[in-house]
Write a protein that holds these residues in place. Structure first.
Motif, PDB file in Angstrom:
ATOM      1  N   ASN A  63     -11.395   2.165  13.987  1.00 22.08           N
ATOM      2  CA  ASN A  63     -12.282   3.320  14.141  1.00 22.08           C
ATOM      3  C   ASN A  63     -11.955   4.330  13.047  1.00 22.08           C
ATOM      4  OD1 ASN A  63     -14.016   5.269  15.004  1.00 22.08           O
ATOM      5  ND2 ASN A  63     -12.918   5.714  16.908  1.00 22.08           N
ATOM      6  N   LEU A  64     -12.609   4.135  11.885  1.00 22.73           N
ATOM      7  CA  LEU A  64     -12.385   5.063  10.768  1.00 22.73           C
ATOM      8  C   LEU A  64     -13.526   6.039  10.739  1.00 22.73           C
ATOM      9  CD1 LEU A  64     -11.086   2.658   7.980  1.00 22.73           C
ATOM     10  CD2 LEU A  64      -9.778   4.022   9.561  1.00 22.73           C
ATOM     11  N   PHE A  93       0.860  -1.179   0.000  1.00 24.56           N
ATOM     12  CA  PHE A  93       0.000   0.000   0.000  1.00 24.56           C
ATOM     13  C   PHE A  93       0.896   1.229   0.000  1.00 24.56           C
ATOM     14  CE2 PHE A  93      -2.325  -3.393   1.990  1.00 24.56           C
ATOM     15  CZ  PHE A  93      -3.613  -3.277   1.473  1.00 24.56           C
ATOM     16  N   TYR A  94       0.729   2.084  -0.984  1.00 17.69           N
ATOM     17  CA  TYR A  94       1.535   3.301  -1.040  1.00 17.69           C
ATOM     18  C   TYR A  94       0.902   4.396  -0.195  1.00 17.69           C
ATOM     19  CZ  TYR A  94       4.447   1.150  -4.507  1.00 17.69           C
ATOM     20  OH  TYR A  94       5.324   0.310  -5.129  1.00 17.69           O
ATOM     21  N   ILE A 100      -6.666   0.761  15.368  1.00 18.07           N
ATOM     22  CA  ILE A 100      -6.329   1.690  14.299  1.00 18.07           C
ATOM     23  C   ILE A 100      -7.412   2.759  14.301  1.00 18.07           C
ATOM     24  CG2 ILE A 100      -6.029   2.002  11.814  1.00 18.07           C
ATOM     25  CD1 ILE A 100      -5.229  -0.966  11.664  1.00 18.07           C
ATOM     26  N   ARG A 101      -6.983   4.025  14.325  1.00 15.04           N
ATOM     27  CA  ARG A 101      -7.970   5.111  14.308  1.00 15.04           C
ATOM     28  C   ARG A 101      -7.453   6.258  13.452  1.00 15.04           C
ATOM     29  NH1 ARG A 101      -7.287   9.644  17.717  1.00 15.04           N
ATOM     30  NH2 ARG A 101      -5.365   9.539  18.909  1.00 15.04           N
ATOM     31  N   LYS A 102      -8.401   7.058  12.944  1.00 21.91           N
ATOM     32  CA  LYS A 102      -8.039   8.239  12.155  1.00 21.91           C
ATOM     33  C   LYS A 102      -7.464   9.312  13.068  1.00 21.91           C
ATOM     34  CE  LYS A 102     -10.881   8.127   8.117  1.00 21.91           C
ATOM     35  NZ  LYS A 102     -10.730   8.987   6.977  1.00 21.91           N
ATOM     36  N   THR A 103      -6.521  10.070  12.518  1.00 17.09           N
ATOM     37  CA  THR A 103      -5.936  11.188  13.249  1.00 17.09           C
ATOM     38  C   THR A 103      -5.398  12.204  12.252  1.00 17.09           C
ATOM     39  OG1 THR A 103      -4.368  11.828  14.969  1.00 17.09           O
ATOM     40  CG2 THR A 103      -3.660  10.108  13.464  1.00 17.09           C
ATOM     41  N   GLU A 125      -9.484   1.770   3.961  1.00 18.49           N
ATOM     42  CA  GLU A 125     -10.412   0.665   4.251  1.00 18.49           C
ATOM     43  C   GLU A 125      -9.845  -0.672   3.797  1.00 18.49           C
ATOM     44  OE1 GLU A 125     -14.104   1.862   2.530  1.00 18.49           O
ATOM     45  OE2 GLU A 125     -14.324   3.542   3.926  1.00 18.49           O
ATOM     46  N   GLN A 126      -9.274  -0.707   2.594  1.00 24.21           N
ATOM     47  CA  GLN A 126      -8.679  -1.944   2.094  1.00 24.21           C
ATOM     48  C   GLN A 126      -7.487  -2.338   2.965  1.00 24.21           C
ATOM     49  OE1 GLN A 126      -7.189  -1.651  -1.896  1.00 24.21           O
ATOM     50  NE2 GLN A 126      -6.852  -3.848  -2.096  1.00 24.21           N
ATOM     51  N   PHE A 127      -6.706  -1.367   3.387  1.00 24.22           N
ATOM     52  CA  PHE A 127      -5.557  -1.621   4.247  1.00 24.22           C
ATOM     53  C   PHE A 127      -6.006  -2.231   5.579  1.00 24.22           C
ATOM     54  CE2 PHE A 127      -2.694  -0.080   7.624  1.00 24.22           C
ATOM     55  CZ  PHE A 127      -1.497  -0.630   7.196  1.00 24.22           C
TER      56      PHE A 127
END
Length: 140
Positions: free
Chosen positions: A139-140, A3-4, A88-91, A123-125
């Motif tokens: 938690n995306l 994944f890039y 894993i969460r967004k930041t 999402e794929q990651f």
């Protein structure tokens, strides 16, 4: 599976602006380096720093191999055991990290360790990681 890194406008402006400044300061500033020694030193500093930034820009990716997540940011490399990932969460944390966008994911693993990354397809990651470790809280 590789994944890039997502490349953000702000990060790109900062990194490419630094490269332009380095090259411009060497080429266009009056009263620049005089003599062979100063010119060689200036070329080395500007060239090596610019090369490092470009390497990071084009060489940042995340790779899943078996139970390991390999994080590569230019010359830097980390390996994370996927079974130790807790969440894993967004930041938008701006700390230095192998992420070329401010839209990042914070990966919490081990006891206290974190890694900030920015895969293009989040999402794929996350699904690829969850196939290996179904206990990851996402938690995306």
């Amino acid at each position: 599976m590789r994944f890039y890194s997502k490349k953000g406008i702000i990060t790109g402006f900062l990194l490419w602006g630094a490269v332009a400044f380095l090259i411009g300061s060497f080429l266009f500033l009056p009263g620049g380096p005089e003599g062979k020694g100063e010119i060689i030193a200036a070329v080395l500093v500007c060239g090596l720093t610019s090369s490092f930034i470009i390497w990071c820009w084009f060489g940042t990716y995340y790779e899943i191999n078996g139970n390991q997540l390999k994080v590569v940011g230019g010359p830097f490399r980390w390996k994370i055991d996927i079974m130790t990932i807790k969440s894993i969460r967004k930041t938008r944390n701006p700390l230095s990290s192998p992420a070329l966008s401010l839209n990042r994911l914070e990966v919490l693993y081990g006891k206290w360790s974190t890694m900030l990354i920015s895969p293009k397809n989040e999402e794929q990651f996350c699904e690829a990681l969850r196939k290996i470790n179904s206990k990851i809280e996402i938690n995306l």
